[in-house]
Scaffold this motif. Structure first.
Motif, PDB file in Angstrom:
ATOM      1  N   MET A  47      30.002  36.978  28.214  1.00 54.36           N
ATOM      2  CA  MET A  47      31.307  36.293  27.758  1.00 54.36           C
ATOM      3  C   MET A  47      32.512  37.043  27.755  1.00 54.36           C
ATOM      4  N   ALA A  48      33.725  36.248  28.319  1.00 60.86           N
ATOM      5  CA  ALA A  48      34.724  36.624  28.187  1.00 60.86           C
ATOM      6  C   ALA A  48      35.407  37.070  26.853  1.00 60.86           C
ATOM      7  N   VAL A  49      36.477  38.196  26.895  1.00 63.30           N
ATOM      8  CA  VAL A  49      37.148  38.545  25.650  1.00 63.30           C
ATOM      9  C   VAL A  49      38.406  37.857  25.768  1.00 63.30           C
ATOM     10  N   GLU A  50      38.806  37.261  24.612  1.00 62.78           N
ATOM     11  CA  GLU A  50      39.936  36.664  24.670  1.00 62.78           C
ATOM     12  C   GLU A  50      41.062  37.506  23.787  1.00 62.78           C
ATOM     13  N   LEU A  51      41.974  38.017  24.393  1.00 61.55           N
ATOM     14  CA  LEU A  51      42.872  38.824  23.822  1.00 61.55           C
ATOM     15  C   LEU A  51      44.221  38.005  23.453  1.00 61.55           C
ATOM     16  N   ARG A  52      44.406  37.685  22.131  1.00 67.13           N
ATOM     17  CA  ARG A  52      45.456  36.697  21.609  1.00 67.13           C
ATOM     18  C   ARG A  52      46.969  37.425  22.192  1.00 67.13           C
ATOM     19  N   GLY A  53      47.703  36.518  22.451  1.00 63.73           N
ATOM     20  CA  GLY A  53      48.882  36.911  22.831  1.00 63.73           C
ATOM     21  C   GLY A  53      49.085  37.399  24.260  1.00 63.73           C
ATOM     22  N   LEU A  54      48.276  37.480  25.129  1.00 62.15           N
ATOM     23  CA  LEU A  54      48.286  37.829  26.635  1.00 62.15           C
ATOM     24  C   LEU A  54      48.149  36.561  27.313  1.00 62.15           C
ATOM     25  N   THR A  55      49.074  36.322  28.141  1.00 63.19           N
ATOM     26  CA  THR A  55      48.912  35.287  29.240  1.00 63.19           C
ATOM     27  C   THR A  55      48.070  35.691  30.238  1.00 63.19           C
ATOM     28  N   ASP A  56      47.485  34.651  31.021  1.00 62.46           N
ATOM     29  CA  ASP A  56      46.483  35.094  32.215  1.00 62.46           C
ATOM     30  C   ASP A  56      47.329  35.958  33.410  1.00 62.46           C
ATOM     31  N   ASN A  57      48.479  35.662  33.565  1.00 65.24           N
ATOM     32  CA  ASN A  57      49.089  36.432  34.331  1.00 65.24           C
ATOM     33  C   ASN A  57      49.586  37.952  33.925  1.00 65.24           C
ATOM     34  N   ALA A  58      49.559  38.092  32.853  1.00 65.18           N
ATOM     35  CA  ALA A  58      49.568  39.315  32.194  1.00 65.18           C
ATOM     36  C   ALA A  58      48.257  40.117  32.408  1.00 65.18           C
ATOM     37  N   ARG A  59      47.161  39.566  31.827  1.00 67.73           N
ATOM     38  CA  ARG A  59      45.791  40.101  32.150  1.00 67.73           C
ATOM     39  C   ARG A  59      45.387  40.357  33.707  1.00 67.73           C
ATOM     40  N   LYS A  60      45.812  39.499  34.574  1.00 69.76           N
ATOM     41  CA  LYS A  60      45.651  39.663  35.719  1.00 69.76           C
ATOM     42  C   LYS A  60      46.573  40.921  36.488  1.00 69.76           C
ATOM     43  N   THR A  61      47.936  40.815  36.163  1.00 72.24           N
ATOM     44  CA  THR A  61      48.704  42.102  36.402  1.00 72.24           C
ATOM     45  C   THR A  61      48.185  43.383  36.078  1.00 72.24           C
ATOM     46  N   ALA A  62      48.057  43.547  34.748  1.00 75.77           N
ATOM     47  CA  ALA A  62      47.211  44.537  34.182  1.00 75.77           C
ATOM     48  C   ALA A  62      46.161  45.080  34.999  1.00 75.77           C
ATOM     49  N   ILE A  63      44.977  44.202  35.097  1.00 74.75           N
ATOM     50  CA  ILE A  63      43.824  44.473  35.878  1.00 74.75           C
ATOM     51  C   ILE A  63      44.102  45.123  37.338  1.00 74.75           C
ATOM     52  N   SER A  64      45.202  44.386  37.975  1.00 75.51           N
ATOM     53  CA  SER A  64      45.404  44.827  39.237  1.00 75.51           C
ATOM     54  C   SER A  64      45.956  46.259  39.364  1.00 75.51           C
ATOM     55  N   GLU A  65      47.258  46.325  38.469  1.00 73.69           N
ATOM     56  CA  GLU A  65      47.596  47.609  38.178  1.00 73.69           C
ATOM     57  C   GLU A  65      46.912  48.866  37.974  1.00 73.69           C
ATOM     58  N   LEU A  66      46.209  48.235  36.920  1.00 76.69           N
ATOM     59  CA  LEU A  66      45.119  49.609  36.458  1.00 76.69           C
ATOM     60  C   LEU A  66      44.145  50.146  37.546  1.00 76.69           C
ATOM     61  N   ASN A  67      43.396  49.045  38.070  1.00 78.43           N
ATOM     62  CA  ASN A  67      42.698  49.417  39.148  1.00 78.43           C
ATOM     63  C   ASN A  67      43.311  50.204  40.217  1.00 78.43           C
ATOM     64  N   GLY A  68      44.515  49.900  40.601  1.00 78.60           N
ATOM     65  CA  GLY A  68      45.223  50.608  41.647  1.00 78.60           C
ATOM     66  C   GLY A  68      45.469  52.088  41.274  1.00 78.60           C
ATOM     67  N   ARG A  69      45.819  52.202  39.909  1.00 80.88           N
ATOM     68  CA  ARG A  69      46.260  53.550  39.517  1.00 80.88           C
ATOM     69  C   ARG A  69      44.794  54.213  38.890  1.00 80.88           C
ATOM     70  N   LEU A  70      43.878  53.522  38.799  1.00 81.94           N
ATOM     71  CA  LEU A  70      42.270  54.185  38.549  1.00 81.94           C
ATOM     72  C   LEU A  70      41.749  54.689  39.971  1.00 81.94           C
ATOM     73  N   ALA A  71      41.984  54.115  41.009  1.00 80.26           N
ATOM     74  CA  ALA A  71      41.645  54.567  42.316  1.00 80.26           C
ATOM     75  C   ALA A  71      42.395  55.763  42.851  1.00 80.26           C
ATOM     76  N   ASP A  72      43.718  56.005  42.406  1.00 84.02           N
ATOM     77  CA  ASP A  72      44.478  57.148  42.657  1.00 84.02           C
ATOM     78  C   ASP A  72      43.952  58.288  41.772  1.00 84.02           C
ATOM     79  N   SER A  73      43.876  57.720  40.388  1.00 83.46           N
ATOM     80  CA  SER A  73      43.210  58.838  39.536  1.00 83.46           C
ATOM     81  C   SER A  73      42.277  59.594  40.034  1.00 83.46           C
ATOM     82  N   ILE A  74      41.123  58.659  40.445  1.00 85.35           N
ATOM     83  CA  ILE A  74      39.982  59.072  40.970  1.00 85.35           C
ATOM     84  C   ILE A  74      40.088  60.117  42.233  1.00 85.35           C
TER      85      ILE A  74
END
Length: 157
Positions: free
Chosen positions: A1-28
């Protein structure tokens, strides 16, 4: 079941996931480079550098967990396997033929500078997309990377 975070647009969520995964790869990748240096360092101030590298690795591990958990909170998939990290890190490959402490420190400084720059870019991207919480997580990671870079550079003075 998807978590719904109030106040975040779908674009904000997708941008954050993409940026986090990029920085996660570099951090690892950076954490593994730090361990490579830790295992192979020799020379003056060996124990000080060896212990510093342990501290840096622990700092990165903490940031990695926070970033990966935020991806999950945003209903994404944290991409942290060796195969995914190898294919997506933007950091330069760490040389495996180094042994001298100063050579390791210089190589790590280069990667920390690059990592810090990319964290700051990700902070701006997630903030502009409307996810201040992810920007805050990335800001903490940036602050930690800057401090760790300072510790490394201090060994080269």
């Amino acid at each position: 079941m998807a978590v719904e975070l109030r106040g975040l647009t779908d674009n904000a969520r997708k941008t954050a996931i993409s940026e986090l995964n990029g920085r996660l790869a570099d951090s690892i990748a950076l954490a593994l480079a730090v361990k490579q240096a830790h295992w192979n360092v020799k020379g003056r101030n060996f124990i000080a550098v060896h212990e510093l590298l342990d501290m840096l690795h622990n700092n990165l591990r903490e940031q990695i967990d926070v970033m990966a958990e935020r991806v999950q909170q945003l209903d994404g998939v944290a991409l942290g396997t060796v195969e995914k990290v190898s294919g997506s890190t933007t950091l330069a490959e760490y040389p495996t033929d180094l042994t001298k402490a100063e050579d390791h420190i210089r190589a790590l400084c280069d990667r920390y500078r690059d990592h810090g720059e990319k964290l700051r870019t990700a902070i701006d991207a997630t903030d502009e997309a409307g996810d201040a919480d992810t920007a805050d997580i990335l800001t903490a990671a940036s602050r930690s990377a800057d401090k760790d870079l300072w510790f490394l550079e201090s060994h080269l003075e």
